[in-house]
Design a protein around this motif. Sequence first.
Motif, PDB file in Angstrom:
ATOM      1  N   ALA A 269      18.071 -44.824  -3.472  1.00 30.79           N
ATOM      2  CA  ALA A 269      19.328 -45.044  -2.479  1.00 30.79           C
ATOM      3  C   ALA A 269      19.840 -46.324  -2.742  1.00 30.79           C
ATOM      4  O   ALA A 269      21.300 -46.748  -2.918  1.00 30.79           O
ATOM      5  CB  ALA A 269      19.037 -44.934  -1.231  1.00 30.79           C
ATOM      6  N   ALA A 270      18.761 -47.332  -3.159  1.00 27.41           N
ATOM      7  CA  ALA A 270      19.334 -48.640  -3.474  1.00 27.41           C
ATOM      8  C   ALA A 270      20.264 -48.769  -4.844  1.00 27.41           C
ATOM      9  O   ALA A 270      21.375 -49.185  -5.030  1.00 27.41           O
ATOM     10  CB  ALA A 270      18.355 -49.651  -3.523  1.00 27.41           C
ATOM     11  N   GLU A 271      19.900 -47.913  -5.598  1.00 25.24           N
ATOM     12  CA  GLU A 271      20.467 -47.698  -7.010  1.00 25.24           C
ATOM     13  C   GLU A 271      21.977 -47.114  -6.801  1.00 25.24           C
ATOM     14  O   GLU A 271      22.801 -47.443  -7.425  1.00 25.24           O
ATOM     15  CB  GLU A 271      19.672 -46.998  -8.108  1.00 25.24           C
ATOM     16  CG  GLU A 271      18.344 -47.786  -8.451  1.00 25.24           C
ATOM     17  CD  GLU A 271      18.917 -48.855  -9.502  1.00 25.24           C
ATOM     18  OE1 GLU A 271      19.801 -48.999  -9.796  1.00 25.24           O
ATOM     19  OE2 GLU A 271      17.650 -49.430  -9.755  1.00 25.24           O
TER      20      GLU A 271
ATOM     21  N   LEU B 156      29.061 -49.758  -4.761  1.00 30.86           N
ATOM     22  CA  LEU B 156      29.425 -51.303  -4.578  1.00 30.86           C
ATOM     23  C   LEU B 156      29.899 -51.878  -5.580  1.00 30.86           C
ATOM     24  O   LEU B 156      30.637 -53.051  -5.397  1.00 30.86           O
ATOM     25  CB  LEU B 156      28.417 -51.710  -3.486  1.00 30.86           C
ATOM     26  CG  LEU B 156      27.980 -51.557  -2.311  1.00 30.86           C
ATOM     27  CD1 LEU B 156      26.722 -52.124  -1.951  1.00 30.86           C
ATOM     28  CD2 LEU B 156      29.334 -51.898  -1.369  1.00 30.86           C
ATOM     29  N   GLN B 157      29.509 -51.245  -6.694  1.00 32.94           N
ATOM     30  CA  GLN B 157      29.900 -52.027  -7.945  1.00 32.94           C
ATOM     31  C   GLN B 157      29.508 -53.384  -8.093  1.00 32.94           C
ATOM     32  O   GLN B 157      30.196 -54.490  -8.518  1.00 32.94           O
ATOM     33  CB  GLN B 157      31.509 -52.097  -8.260  1.00 32.94           C
ATOM     34  CG  GLN B 157      32.063 -50.544  -8.466  1.00 32.94           C
ATOM     35  CD  GLN B 157      33.265 -50.536  -8.905  1.00 32.94           C
ATOM     36  OE1 GLN B 157      34.015 -51.231  -9.772  1.00 32.94           O
ATOM     37  NE2 GLN B 157      34.165 -49.932  -8.106  1.00 32.94           N
ATOM     38  N   THR B 158      27.992 -53.874  -7.736  1.00 31.35           N
ATOM     39  CA  THR B 158      27.714 -54.926  -7.679  1.00 31.35           C
ATOM     40  C   THR B 158      26.273 -54.911  -8.275  1.00 31.35           C
ATOM     41  O   THR B 158      25.758 -53.832  -8.212  1.00 31.35           O
ATOM     42  CB  THR B 158      27.312 -55.531  -6.200  1.00 31.35           C
ATOM     43  OG1 THR B 158      27.109 -56.947  -6.346  1.00 31.35           O
ATOM     44  CG2 THR B 158      26.920 -54.613  -5.281  1.00 31.35           C
ATOM     45  N   ASP B 159      25.577 -56.261  -8.386  1.00 34.88           N
ATOM     46  CA  ASP B 159      24.257 -56.248  -9.085  1.00 34.88           C
ATOM     47  C   ASP B 159      23.215 -56.786  -8.117  1.00 34.88           C
ATOM     48  O   ASP B 159      22.142 -56.602  -8.297  1.00 34.88           O
ATOM     49  CB  ASP B 159      24.207 -57.300 -10.304  1.00 34.88           C
ATOM     50  CG  ASP B 159      24.415 -58.529  -9.673  1.00 34.88           C
ATOM     51  OD1 ASP B 159      24.883 -58.748  -8.645  1.00 34.88           O
ATOM     52  OD2 ASP B 159      24.450 -59.535 -10.642  1.00 34.88           O
ATOM     53  N   ARG B 160      23.441 -56.802  -6.868  1.00 34.73           N
ATOM     54  CA  ARG B 160      22.645 -57.131  -5.686  1.00 34.73           C
ATOM     55  C   ARG B 160      23.236 -56.826  -4.504  1.00 34.73           C
ATOM     56  O   ARG B 160      24.387 -56.886  -4.127  1.00 34.73           O
ATOM     57  CB  ARG B 160      22.130 -58.452  -5.775  1.00 34.73           C
ATOM     58  CG  ARG B 160      22.817 -59.628  -5.140  1.00 34.73           C
ATOM     59  CD  ARG B 160      24.330 -60.010  -5.847  1.00 34.73           C
ATOM     60  NE  ARG B 160      24.866 -61.096  -5.167  1.00 34.73           N
ATOM     61  CZ  ARG B 160      25.912 -61.724  -5.571  1.00 34.73           C
ATOM     62  NH1 ARG B 160      26.570 -61.161  -6.642  1.00 34.73           N
ATOM     63  NH2 ARG B 160      26.511 -62.646  -5.051  1.00 34.73           N
ATOM     64  N   ILE B 161      22.356 -56.312  -3.472  1.00 30.74           N
ATOM     65  CA  ILE B 161      22.639 -56.092  -2.105  1.00 30.74           C
ATOM     66  C   ILE B 161      22.147 -57.334  -1.223  1.00 30.74           C
ATOM     67  O   ILE B 161      20.889 -57.751  -1.346  1.00 30.74           O
ATOM     68  CB  ILE B 161      21.950 -54.743  -1.484  1.00 30.74           C
ATOM     69  CG1 ILE B 161      22.385 -53.743  -2.347  1.00 30.74           C
ATOM     70  CG2 ILE B 161      22.010 -54.789   0.022  1.00 30.74           C
ATOM     71  CD1 ILE B 161      21.712 -52.437  -2.018  1.00 30.74           C
TER      72      ILE B 161
ATOM     73  N   LYS C   4      17.318 -56.833  -6.695  1.00 29.88           N
ATOM     74  CA  LYS C   4      18.411 -56.170  -6.539  1.00 29.88           C
ATOM     75  C   LYS C   4      18.741 -56.168  -4.990  1.00 29.88           C
ATOM     76  O   LYS C   4      19.879 -55.647  -4.663  1.00 29.88           O
ATOM     77  CB  LYS C   4      17.867 -54.545  -6.751  1.00 29.88           C
ATOM     78  CG  LYS C   4      17.824 -54.264  -8.238  1.00 29.88           C
ATOM     79  CD  LYS C   4      17.027 -52.708  -8.461  1.00 29.88           C
ATOM     80  CE  LYS C   4      16.828 -52.659  -9.751  1.00 29.88           C
ATOM     81  NZ  LYS C   4      16.180 -51.207 -10.388  1.00 29.88           N
ATOM     82  N   VAL C   5      17.977 -56.443  -4.207  1.00 32.90           N
ATOM     83  CA  VAL C   5      18.069 -56.900  -2.878  1.00 32.90           C
ATOM     84  C   VAL C   5      17.617 -58.515  -2.729  1.00 32.90           C
ATOM     85  O   VAL C   5      16.598 -58.827  -3.233  1.00 32.90           O
ATOM     86  CB  VAL C   5      17.053 -56.009  -2.069  1.00 32.90           C
ATOM     87  CG1 VAL C   5      17.060 -56.455  -0.618  1.00 32.90           C
ATOM     88  CG2 VAL C   5      17.585 -54.739  -1.995  1.00 32.90           C
ATOM     89  N   LEU C   6      18.260 -59.174  -1.863  1.00 34.34           N
ATOM     90  CA  LEU C   6      18.100 -60.690  -1.754  1.00 34.34           C
ATOM     91  C   LEU C   6      17.183 -60.608  -0.573  1.00 34.34           C
ATOM     92  O   LEU C   6      16.361 -61.403  -0.180  1.00 34.34           O
ATOM     93  CB  LEU C   6      19.442 -61.480  -1.580  1.00 34.34           C
ATOM     94  CG  LEU C   6      20.266 -61.362  -2.883  1.00 34.34           C
ATOM     95  CD1 LEU C   6      21.532 -62.547  -2.492  1.00 34.34           C
ATOM     96  CD2 LEU C   6      19.515 -61.801  -3.942  1.00 34.34           C
TER      97      LEU C   6
END
Length: 320
Positions: free
Chosen positions: A107-109, A115-120, A149-151
């Motif tokens: 789901a994160a991927e 979101l067209q981003t490299d991190r959440i 991938k997640v901060l």
Amino acid sequence: MSTTHAQNGASDIEITPLALGGNVFGWTADREESFRVLDAFVAGGGDFLDTADGYSRWAPGNGGGESETIIGEWLAARGGRDRVTIATKVSTHPQFSGLSGANVKAAAEASLQRLQTDRIDLYYAHFDDAETPLEETVVSFSELVDEGKVLAIAVSNYTAERIDEWFRIGRAGGHHLPIALQPHYNLVERDFETNGLRDVAEREDLAVFPYFSLAKGFLAGKYRDASDASAANASPRAEDASSYLDDRGRAVLAALDEVAGAHDVELASVSLAWLRQQPTIAAPIASARTTSQLSALLASLELELTPAEIERLSTAAASA
């Protein structure tokens, strides 16, 4: 304009203390209107966007992920990813249901792609999953942080007991711990104060981001009698909002009218300011279908209520 820090361990997220709710994007706000709202929010000093992978799966013709997709397209069109903090959630997308380790990763991927981003920036466990061992969920979230991938990690719709359990498991295993909590909390929904969630937020130094901050529009003064909820242009949530139209609800509206009049602002601004000034609250979450609705939300950032005004509102909401 004030700034809020959501900090726990190695994570430090700095935001303006108002989150723009993305639940309406792709539902009651189409792509074009959503872009206008996002543009105006950032232009007005906002920088915190809250969405979920399941938004807005409930709308006819939608399959989930519509809100993230619109935000991603807006980011791609406007640039400036570092200007905004993005929170999203996992467990309710029809293709990514629950919180098993494999599902959280997949789901994160999918969210990153939409979101067209490299991190959440802030990733929520949206709803507790009793079918999955909590340790499996804790480990999977922590690994996403390790992978960059997640901060930071957060939880929503969990009981205080389950949050305590998450922290026990996390500390025992040396995993990254949650830094934020998203509960249902507003002037007329006060369970957060007594059900243990505020206690755990204080104990674990969790930044609290309440959802339904305006009680589905009721605390904006949009619904003052049954006919408002049944009007042709009423929000899809109007019927739920009108459920607050009892003696207590009318007492709250009277208090809001009084305080709003003293400051020459809209009721929504007062409701959000009251919430922002409560213990543990880092930023209320509120959505806007149009830019005209957004102005009252942004105005709340500059509004500081006096202790007497906060007491007036709290007392009205506590009355039977």
